[in-house]
Scaffold this motif. Structure first.
Motif, mmCIF file in Angstrom:
data_model
loop_
_atom_site.group_PDB
_atom_site.id
_atom_site.type_symbol
_atom_site.label_atom_id
_atom_site.label_comp_id
_atom_site.label_asym_id
_atom_site.label_seq_id
_atom_site.Cartn_x
_atom_site.Cartn_y
_atom_site.Cartn_z
ATOM 1 N N VAL A 57 0.862 -1.224 -0.063
ATOM 2 C CA VAL A 57 -0.011 0.106 0.022
ATOM 3 C C VAL A 57 0.573 1.189 -0.001
ATOM 4 C CG1 VAL A 57 -1.834 1.347 1.188
ATOM 5 C CG2 VAL A 57 -1.722 -1.263 1.131
ATOM 6 N N SER A 58 1.838 1.485 0.909
ATOM 7 C CA SER A 58 2.703 2.503 1.332
ATOM 8 C C SER A 58 3.562 2.722 -0.058
ATOM 9 C CB SER A 58 3.126 2.537 2.516
ATOM 10 O OG SER A 58 4.052 1.657 2.842
ATOM 11 N N ILE A 59 4.180 1.490 -0.307
ATOM 12 C CA ILE A 59 5.291 1.496 -1.237
ATOM 13 C C ILE A 59 4.901 1.861 -2.645
ATOM 14 C CG2 ILE A 59 5.230 -0.838 -2.233
ATOM 15 C CD1 ILE A 59 8.308 -1.039 -1.927
ATOM 16 N N VAL A 60 3.659 1.553 -3.173
ATOM 17 C CA VAL A 60 3.100 1.998 -4.547
ATOM 18 C C VAL A 60 2.849 3.737 -4.487
ATOM 19 C CG1 VAL A 60 1.060 2.010 -5.959
ATOM 20 C CG2 VAL A 60 2.157 -0.239 -4.966
ATOM 21 N N LEU A 184 11.992 2.214 0.980
ATOM 22 C CA LEU A 184 12.261 1.042 -0.093
ATOM 23 C C LEU A 184 11.880 1.629 -1.314
ATOM 24 C CD1 LEU A 184 13.296 -1.642 -0.663
ATOM 25 C CD2 LEU A 184 11.122 -2.722 0.069
ATOM 26 N N GLY A 185 10.604 2.023 -1.236
ATOM 27 C CA GLY A 185 10.157 2.403 -2.524
ATOM 28 C C GLY A 185 10.753 3.640 -3.227
ATOM 29 N N GLY A 186 11.095 4.509 -2.497
ATOM 30 C CA GLY A 186 11.781 5.700 -3.036
ATOM 31 C C GLY A 186 13.262 5.183 -3.541
ATOM 32 N N TYR A 187 13.994 4.429 -2.646
ATOM 33 C CA TYR A 187 15.179 3.964 -3.232
ATOM 34 C C TYR A 187 14.990 3.090 -4.888
ATOM 35 C CZ TYR A 187 19.505 1.308 -4.188
ATOM 36 O OH TYR A 187 20.400 0.648 -4.666
ATOM 37 N N LEU A 188 13.911 2.258 -4.852
ATOM 38 C CA LEU A 188 13.889 1.603 -6.010
ATOM 39 C C LEU A 188 13.256 2.460 -7.088
ATOM 40 C CD1 LEU A 188 11.725 -1.559 -4.906
ATOM 41 C CD2 LEU A 188 14.294 -1.412 -5.426
ATOM 42 N N VAL A 192 16.436 2.416 -9.525
ATOM 43 C CA VAL A 192 16.274 1.363 -10.211
ATOM 44 C C VAL A 192 15.049 1.663 -11.118
ATOM 45 C CG1 VAL A 192 16.061 -1.122 -10.366
ATOM 46 C CG2 VAL A 192 17.141 -0.152 -8.154
ATOM 47 N N ASP A 193 13.889 1.202 -10.884
ATOM 48 C CA ASP A 193 12.804 0.976 -11.674
ATOM 49 C C ASP A 193 11.568 0.973 -10.772
ATOM 50 O OD1 ASP A 193 10.561 0.264 -13.558
ATOM 51 O OD2 ASP A 193 12.177 0.561 -15.053
ATOM 52 N N TRP A 194 10.484 1.707 -11.152
ATOM 53 C CA TRP A 194 9.297 1.532 -10.343
ATOM 54 C C TRP A 194 8.719 0.171 -10.550
ATOM 55 C CZ3 TRP A 194 4.677 0.224 -12.676
ATOM 56 C CH2 TRP A 194 4.519 0.649 -13.953
ATOM 57 N N ARG A 195 8.807 -0.204 -11.508
ATOM 58 C CA ARG A 195 8.217 -1.773 -11.705
ATOM 59 C C ARG A 195 8.812 -2.712 -10.754
ATOM 60 N NH1 ARG A 195 5.237 -1.928 -16.614
ATOM 61 N NH2 ARG A 195 5.742 -0.187 -17.873
ATOM 62 N N LEU A 196 9.809 -2.640 -10.147
ATOM 63 C CA LEU A 196 10.598 -3.527 -9.318
ATOM 64 C C LEU A 196 9.691 -3.577 -8.038
ATOM 65 C CD1 LEU A 196 12.865 -5.533 -9.082
ATOM 66 C CD2 LEU A 196 14.318 -3.798 -8.232
ATOM 67 N N GLY A 325 11.959 20.386 -0.613
ATOM 68 C CA GLY A 325 12.593 19.891 -1.597
ATOM 69 C C GLY A 325 13.533 18.604 -1.660
ATOM 70 N N LEU A 326 13.095 17.771 -0.983
ATOM 71 C CA LEU A 326 13.795 16.501 -0.703
ATOM 72 C C LEU A 326 13.282 15.325 -1.746
ATOM 73 C CD1 LEU A 326 14.828 17.277 2.114
ATOM 74 C CD2 LEU A 326 14.394 14.918 2.890
ATOM 75 N N GLY A 327 14.357 14.587 -2.144
ATOM 76 C CA GLY A 327 13.570 13.573 -3.246
ATOM 77 C C GLY A 327 13.065 12.398 -2.316
ATOM 78 N N ALA A 328 12.508 11.592 -3.315
ATOM 79 C CA ALA A 328 11.824 10.390 -2.675
ATOM 80 C C ALA A 328 12.750 9.582 -1.751
ATOM 81 C CB ALA A 328 11.242 9.416 -3.875
#
Length: 530
Positions: A57-60, A184-188, A192-196, A325-328
């Motif tokens: 839920v939160s990672i998406v 975790l979601g912000g790093y991916l 990397v790629d959101w599909r991961l 202005g922080l990134g994900a």
């Protein structure tokens, strides 16, 4: 706890009496296996599946902007990736208790894990917004079943006197997963790629299903249990209507005809559901569990905690990214300490519950949560990240202490044969309270921000060039507008934190009505029999 046993063989023989009402199947019991599994091992298997389903839920939410860019759609369109998932959950969660009884809890859990992995893989392969929405609905169906079945199994496999410690570990999926999701979601998404974020569920689902087959009880379900069609239609209509109204109220207008009609239909459908469940012989969900005040009170407190948890998890990252202005990924790192604090305190809170009962950890935890939320009322554009990190970690202490004792104390007050229905109501409350609370807080934030913009004398739309002053003047005007808008947002957010803190204080009062003292021992086994 009193159990019913068969009559002894020496009892006088007489003709059996016929009952006018059909005999319901006995509660599911597990047949013994040759080697028992320690309940802690089985619990860890359940925590894995629970963690995966709640984390999604939160990672998406972190990946929504990246999806919007790839699919080339509007903000309103991309929000349906989350909205469709929530609506599907609202429909499927009430059915979860029936599916668990019909298939058997262990079988329902394994099937749900595999189906969730398949749904996640399809989401990762989505080629446009329409396919993504369809696949998110398919993913939500097993995603709604997993928490209900897992919670029911916890109460089936764990001795009553150890339930607090067990629920402390189980709570990692409920509270720790949403908190760690942004990191975790912000790093991916960023590196990397959101599909991961979807593909990562596939190996977890496969391994979790294999572990469940090995270590969880796999008893057969009650084949004669009927499906309450009318009850399902009533509650599905009610929850779907309310969740849709709350999800789209901001864009459609809270006083618009569609939203008002949806809210009216939703409330009437839920009232009809209660009437139906009180009349049918085999209800979809046994509403009589609300006769137990300890359980009803726990749902009220869970609603308060859900609003506090998901409200801060939604608005604080918004504050950090839009105002500072922080990134994900950096935002996720700043939120990580609170997740760690909750993860450490969950098992501790469980042991405290086993010894002292739910009242005092709930009172102390909610008091800390209220104070920490009140401290967030002073957020500003210049708030240091270190200060914010410490405040969020302090709030997490309260959340970690309160959540599982409240939930455990409520469900422990319900008879064993009604735990599945109680766990379904528990999950419905978590989902709807977080959605309703977030919608209400968003509406309040928008109203207060508009008021602040009006009081400052600023227009509520982006300034446009009037042809005078050239590009430099327009850039200066745009910069001033941005500063005013940020200041208005922060002031409105501060007001929001005060409202949330006040709601949490109400929860402190309710917590005094929880049970004090350890639960009575059940004499249950310390191993899982299957």
């Amino acid at each position: 706890m009193t159990t019913t046993t068969d009559a002894p063989d020496t009892a006088p023989t007489r003709a059996p009496e016929r009952s006018a009402t059909p005999v319901r199947p006995a509660p599911e019991r597990e047949a013994p296996r040759s080697s028992g599994t320690p309940w802690i091992v089985s619990l860890l298997v359940l925590v894995t599946g629970m963690f995966m389903s709640v984390l999604d839920v939160s990672i998406v939410n972190v990946a929504i902007p990246a999806m919007q860019k790839d699919f080339g759609v509007t903000t309103d369109d991309i929000q349906w990736v989350s909205t469709a998932y929530s609506l599907a959950l609202g429909v499927i969660v009430p059915v979860s208790a029936w599916l668990g009884a019909r298939l058997g809890l262990g079988r329902a859990y394994v099937i749900s894990l595999v189906a969730f992995g398949v749904g996640s893989a399809l989401c990762g392969l989505a080629w446009d917004i329409n396919s993504m929405i369809v696949f998110r609905v398919l993913q939500a169906i097993p995603g709604g079943i997993i928490p209900v079945v897992a919670l029911s199994m916890v109460y089936q496999i764990v001795p009553r006197e150890r339930i607090g410690a067990a629920m402390g570990l189980y709570g990692l999926g409920i509270v720790f997963a949403p908190a760690v999701g942004p990191t975790l979601g912000g790093y991916l998404v960023e590196y990397v790629d959101w599909r991961l974020i979807f593909f990562i569920n596939v190996p977890i689902g496969v391994l979790g299903a294999a572990a469940a087959i090995i270590w969880l009880p796999m008893a057969r379900g009650a084949r004669g249990k009927r499906f309450d069609v009318l009850g399902f239609l009533a509650i599905a209509t009610g929850l779907f209507s309310l969740l849709l109204a709350l999800s789209e109220g901001e864009s459609w207008g809270w006083t618009s005809y569609p939203v008002m009609i949806l809210i009216t239909v939703g409330l009437l459908a839920l009232a009809l559901f209660v009437v139906i469940e009180l009349e049918v012989d085999e209800p979809l969900l046994d509403v009589r569990v609300f006769r137990y005040w300890a359980f009803t009170n726990s749902l009220l407190l869970i609603a308060v905690l859900s609003v506090g948890l998901f409200g801060v998890l939604f608005f604080v990252p918004l504050f950090l990214q839009q105002t500072q202005g922080l990134g994900a990924f950096d935002t996720g790192l700043l939120l990580l300490p609170q997740a760690i604090v909750m993860g450490i305190l969950m098992p501790v809170a469980g042991r405290i519950y086993d010894r002292f009962g739910p009242r005092w950890p709930a009172v102390i935890g909610l008091s800390i949560l209220a104070l920490g939320t009140w401290m967030l009322r002073d957020l500003s554009v210049d708030t240091s990240w270190t200060e914010l990190r410490w405040i969020l970690a302090f709030r997490a202490v309260g959340m970690g202490l309160a959540m599982m004792p409240i939930m455990t104390g409520g469900i422990s007050a319900v008879p064993a044969d009604r735990v599945s229905g109680a766990s379904a109501f528990n999950n419905v409350t978590q989902r709807t309270a977080s959605a309703m609370g977030l919608a209400a807080l968003t509406a309040l934030l928008g109203s207060r921000q508009a008021q602040q913009m009006s009081d400052s004398g600023a227009v509520t739309t982006m300034p446009a060039s009037t042809g005078g002053g050239g590009p430099a003047a327009l850039l200066t005007e745009y910069s001033m507008y941005g500063k005013v808008q940020s200041a208005a947002f922060v002031t409105a957010l501060d007001d929001l934190m005060m409202v949330t803190a006040g709601l949490t204080v109400v929860g402190v009062v309710l917590a005094f009505f929880l049970r004090s003292g350890p639960a009575p021992a059940s004499g249950g086994p310390a191993v899982v029999e299957a």
